[in-house]
Design an enzyme around this catalytic site. Structure first.
Site, PDB file in Angstrom:
ATOM      1  N   SER A 140    -116.506  12.064  34.085  1.00 21.58           N
ATOM      2  CA  SER A 140    -117.956  11.806  34.082  1.00 21.58           C
ATOM      3  C   SER A 140    -119.054  12.624  34.071  1.00 21.58           C
ATOM      4  O   SER A 140    -120.163  12.334  34.431  1.00 21.58           O
ATOM      5  CB  SER A 140    -118.330  10.214  34.123  1.00 21.58           C
ATOM      6  OG  SER A 140    -117.466   9.338  33.883  1.00 21.58           O
ATOM      7  N   ASN A 143    -127.315   7.829  32.116  1.00 23.96           N
ATOM      8  CA  ASN A 143    -127.759   6.575  32.492  1.00 23.96           C
ATOM      9  C   ASN A 143    -129.343   6.599  32.162  1.00 23.96           C
ATOM     10  O   ASN A 143    -129.729   5.448  31.871  1.00 23.96           O
ATOM     11  CB  ASN A 143    -127.845   6.677  34.117  1.00 23.96           C
ATOM     12  CG  ASN A 143    -126.645   6.427  34.611  1.00 23.96           C
ATOM     13  OD1 ASN A 143    -126.486   6.738  35.726  1.00 23.96           O
ATOM     14  ND2 ASN A 143    -125.574   5.882  33.936  1.00 23.96           N
ATOM     15  N   ASP A 151    -119.221   3.768  41.305  1.00 20.22           N
ATOM     16  CA  ASP A 151    -118.966   2.974  39.951  1.00 20.22           C
ATOM     17  C   ASP A 151    -118.747   1.636  40.515  1.00 20.22           C
ATOM     18  O   ASP A 151    -118.098   1.240  41.468  1.00 20.22           O
ATOM     19  CB  ASP A 151    -117.969   3.805  39.247  1.00 20.22           C
ATOM     20  CG  ASP A 151    -118.256   3.281  37.805  1.00 20.22           C
ATOM     21  OD1 ASP A 151    -119.270   2.524  37.445  1.00 20.22           O
ATOM     22  OD2 ASP A 151    -117.105   3.416  37.044  1.00 20.22           O
ATOM     23  N   GLY A 152    -119.096   0.764  39.393  1.00 16.14           N
ATOM     24  CA  GLY A 152    -118.912  -0.600  39.583  1.00 16.14           C
ATOM     25  C   GLY A 152    -119.694  -1.635  39.986  1.00 16.14           C
ATOM     26  O   GLY A 152    -119.517  -2.652  40.201  1.00 16.14           O
ATOM     27  N   ARG A 185    -111.942   9.160  35.846  1.00 18.15           N
ATOM     28  CA  ARG A 185    -112.601  10.158  34.979  1.00 18.15           C
ATOM     29  C   ARG A 185    -113.752  10.710  35.707  1.00 18.15           C
ATOM     30  O   ARG A 185    -114.441  10.185  36.562  1.00 18.15           O
ATOM     31  CB  ARG A 185    -113.039   9.990  33.576  1.00 18.15           C
ATOM     32  CG  ARG A 185    -113.929   8.658  33.509  1.00 18.15           C
ATOM     33  CD  ARG A 185    -114.123   8.416  32.146  1.00 18.15           C
ATOM     34  NE  ARG A 185    -115.078   7.205  32.024  1.00 18.15           N
ATOM     35  CZ  ARG A 185    -114.580   5.783  32.160  1.00 18.15           C
ATOM     36  NH1 ARG A 185    -113.135   5.734  31.802  1.00 18.15           N
ATOM     37  NH2 ARG A 185    -115.260   4.842  32.175  1.00 18.15           N
ATOM     38  N   ARG A 190    -129.593   3.457  29.541  1.00 13.47           N
ATOM     39  CA  ARG A 190    -129.474   2.089  29.745  1.00 13.47           C
ATOM     40  C   ARG A 190    -130.776   1.344  29.446  1.00 13.47           C
ATOM     41  O   ARG A 190    -131.973   1.926  29.250  1.00 13.47           O
ATOM     42  CB  ARG A 190    -129.065   2.119  31.363  1.00 13.47           C
ATOM     43  CG  ARG A 190    -127.926   2.605  31.816  1.00 13.47           C
ATOM     44  CD  ARG A 190    -127.351   2.284  33.216  1.00 13.47           C
ATOM     45  NE  ARG A 190    -125.893   2.568  33.253  1.00 13.47           N
ATOM     46  CZ  ARG A 190    -125.251   2.324  34.164  1.00 13.47           C
ATOM     47  NH1 ARG A 190    -125.552   1.416  35.181  1.00 13.47           N
ATOM     48  NH2 ARG A 190    -124.014   2.508  34.294  1.00 13.47           N
TER      49      ARG A 190
HETATM   50  C1  FPP Z   1    -122.614   2.913  38.414  1.00 12.93           C
HETATM   51  O1  FPP Z   1    -122.306   1.632  38.429  1.00 12.93           O
HETATM   52  C2  FPP Z   1    -123.688   3.183  39.503  1.00 12.93           C
HETATM   53  C3  FPP Z   1    -124.924   3.648  39.158  1.00 12.93           C
HETATM   54  C4  FPP Z   1    -125.192   4.052  37.554  1.00 12.93           C
HETATM   55  C5  FPP Z   1    -126.056   3.607  40.225  1.00 12.93           C
HETATM   56  C6  FPP Z   1    -125.684   4.189  41.288  1.00 12.93           C
HETATM   57  C7  FPP Z   1    -126.846   3.527  42.197  1.00 12.93           C
HETATM   58  C8  FPP Z   1    -126.754   3.099  43.404  1.00 12.93           C
HETATM   59  C9  FPP Z   1    -125.337   3.069  44.277  1.00 12.93           C
HETATM   60  C10 FPP Z   1    -127.878   2.537  44.103  1.00 12.93           C
HETATM   61  C11 FPP Z   1    -128.443   3.187  45.513  1.00 12.93           C
HETATM   62  C12 FPP Z   1    -128.298   4.524  45.236  1.00 12.93           C
HETATM   63  C13 FPP Z   1    -128.841   5.577  46.257  1.00 12.93           C
HETATM   64  C14 FPP Z   1    -128.916   6.936  46.375  1.00 12.93           C
HETATM   65  C15 FPP Z   1    -129.853   4.694  47.266  1.00 12.93           C
HETATM   66  P1  FPP Z   1    -122.379   0.940  37.079  1.00 12.93           P
HETATM   67  O2  FPP Z   1    -123.748  -0.045  36.893  1.00 12.93           O
HETATM   68  O3  FPP Z   1    -122.153   1.742  35.940  1.00 12.93           O
HETATM   69  O4  FPP Z   1    -121.311  -0.199  37.272  1.00 12.93           O
HETATM   70  P2  FPP Z   1    -120.406  -0.812  36.004  1.00 12.93           P
HETATM   71  O5  FPP Z   1    -119.426   0.441  35.511  1.00 12.93           O
HETATM   72  O6  FPP Z   1    -119.626  -1.972  36.532  1.00 12.93           O
HETATM   73  O7  FPP Z   1    -121.368  -1.566  34.866  1.00 12.93           O
END
Ligand code: FPP
Length: 268
Positions: free
Chosen positions: A200, A72, A24-25, A198, A75
């Site tokens: 999630s 997701n 996350d993040g 959490r 989004r």
């Molecule tokens: C959550 O951060 C992350 C995701 C929804 C996507 C995870 C994907 C990757 C790490 C890309 C690469 C993965 C692989 C397996 C090659 P967020 O977008 O919710 O962050 P935020 O909470 O700061 O908005």
């Protein structure tokens, strides 16, 4: 003290057999740099590469990564399609490196919702790497734990209707054998980055007794050093599984010492 970059001091460490990570993040990481969200996801893919290597080196048997949740899909279309492109890129470009590291790839989630190319790449890669004998990399894509449990219950209900399963034989191990993680050990450790605390909808059944580790580090900044810090913290926790201390040794051996972790156990 030995540098955490070189891995934890394995001689005295209890290594979790199965680690799950809620990555996350990415979005916040990008926003704080005045960059588009996808930039954070791209950097997040670099963290995936480094973390997979760190986990395999540490003797972890299974690493489950929450790459894309059921939620997701809500989004913006541009972000979803950029993420799918990123998965495609990762699968096509990392497969040789994963093979060299002897990684077995598994994937769980509702693949029917994925673009045809992403689904095909995931299936091809998991097929090709299914014969490897090292750490299992379990990618949760288009995944939600409630949906996973619901699917398992539906499947069992169907078998009961067909007379294949006796309702009296429905127990926890039967249900677990119908989950996407059938054959894998339960989670020992769940890591979530970015300061959120959490689960999630991530592997709710499998995390029943997992230790939870929350770090403020945002996923694009997460690497081997952070992973090894989580292992070190795990090693210092006392897990009681609802028992009292003296019963623990006899009742549970959920985690591995380094010697166990390298003992060549087969996981399907
Ligand atoms: C959550 O951060 C992350 C995701 C929804 C996507 C995870 C994907 C990757 C790490 C890309 C690469 C993965 C692989 C397996 C090659 P967020 O977008 O919710 O962050 P935020 O909470 O700061 O908005």
């Amino acid at each position: 003290m030995k540098s955490l970059l070189n891995g934890p001091d394995q001689s005295s460490h209890v290594i979790p057999r199965h680690v799950g990570i809620i990555m996350d993040g990415n979005g916040r990481w990008a926003r704080s740099r005045f960059m588009p969200r996808i930039w954070g996801h791209k950097r997040g893919a670099d963290s995936v590469r480094e973390t997979v290597k760190a986990a395999a080196t540490s003797g972890v048997k299974v690493l489950s990564l929450f790459a894309f949740s059921d939620e997701n899909w809500g989004r913006p279309v541009d972000e979803v399609s950029a993420l799918m492109g990123l998965f495609d890129h990762y699968l096509s470009h990392e497969i040789n490196a994963l093979e060299q590291q002897n990684i077995r790839l598994r994937v769980m989630g509702n693949l029917e919702r994925l673009p045809a190319r992403t689904k095909a790449l995931l299936l091809q890669a998991s097929e090709r790497l299914s014969v490897r004998s090292g750490m299992v990399l379990n990618l949760a894509v288009s995944y939600g734990a409630r949906a996973e449990i619901t699917d398992a219950v539906r499947e069992i209900a169907q078998r009961i209707r067909e007379g294949i399963i006796d309702p009296a034989h429905v127990d926890e191990s039967l249900l677990a054998s119908h989950l996407a993680t059938a054959g894998l050990p339960d989670l020992d450790l769940v890591i979530r980055t970015s300061g959120e605390q959490r689960l999630s909808n991530f592997m709710l059944w499998q995390s029943s007794y997992a230790e939870l580790y929350f770090t403020k580090v945002q996923w694009p900044d997460f690497g081997a050093e952070d992973f090894n810090a989580a292992l070190q913290e795990f090693s210092s926790r006392q897990r009681r599984f609802g028992l009292v201390e003296q019963d623990l040794r006899a009742e549970h051996s959920h985690t591995s010492t380094v010697a166990d972790a390298t003992a060549g156990e087969t996981l399907c």
